[in-house]
Design a protein around this motif. Sequence first.
Motif, PDB file in Angstrom:
ATOM      1  N   GLN A  38     -40.995   7.905   6.014  1.00 14.92           N
ATOM      2  CA  GLN A  38     -41.740   6.658   6.192  1.00 14.92           C
ATOM      3  C   GLN A  38     -41.544   6.064   7.588  1.00 14.92           C
ATOM      4  OE1 GLN A  38     -41.011   4.020   2.876  1.00 14.92           O
ATOM      5  NE2 GLN A  38     -41.934   5.445   1.443  1.00 14.92           N
ATOM      6  N   THR A  39     -41.602   6.933   8.586  1.00 11.12           N
ATOM      7  CA  THR A  39     -41.399   6.490   9.966  1.00 11.12           C
ATOM      8  C   THR A  39     -42.533   6.877  10.907  1.00 11.12           C
ATOM      9  OG1 THR A  39     -40.153   8.500  10.440  1.00 11.12           O
ATOM     10  CG2 THR A  39     -38.886   6.560   9.779  1.00 11.12           C
ATOM     11  N   ALA A  40     -43.507   7.643  10.441  1.00  5.45           N
ATOM     12  CA  ALA A  40     -44.609   8.072  11.306  1.00  5.45           C
ATOM     13  C   ALA A  40     -45.418   6.854  11.751  1.00  5.45           C
ATOM     14  CB  ALA A  40     -45.508   9.060  10.568  1.00  5.45           C
ATOM     15  N   PRO A  41     -45.914   6.895  12.985  1.00  4.14           N
ATOM     16  CA  PRO A  41     -46.715   5.764  13.462  1.00  4.14           C
ATOM     17  C   PRO A  41     -48.079   5.726  12.783  1.00  4.14           C
ATOM     18  CG  PRO A  41     -46.719   7.532  15.075  1.00  4.14           C
ATOM     19  CD  PRO A  41     -45.771   7.942  13.981  1.00  4.14           C
ATOM     20  N   GLY A  42     -48.673   4.557  12.784  1.00  6.51           N
ATOM     21  CA  GLY A  42     -50.025   4.405  12.266  1.00  6.51           C
ATOM     22  C   GLY A  42     -50.071   3.862  10.858  1.00  6.51           C
TER      23      GLY A  42
END
Length: 92
Positions: A38-42
């Motif tokens: 749960q760290t990906a951008p966007g």
Amino acid sequence: MDRPVRTCVGCRQRSEKFRLIRLVRRSGTCEVAADPRQTAPGRGAYVHPDPACHELAIRRRAIGRALRLEGVDPRQVADALRSVTTSGSPPA
């Protein structure tokens, strides 16, 4: 301290963020990928790790709508969800 809460795009129930699977758009494509950390951008779309919620989200086309994507392949979304739920690791 309160934990972040998100709404499942399948069943529309609110849950703590860490209990949900986060899905994100793969950069430059219409493909959806799981984001177990749960760290990906966007933008993200959240769904419970429950096959019933997955089915609802896919049937309602809620994942593409939440990610503001057109032309999302339901089979590809199902595969992305299956890869997370069959890996044996809970969403982190």
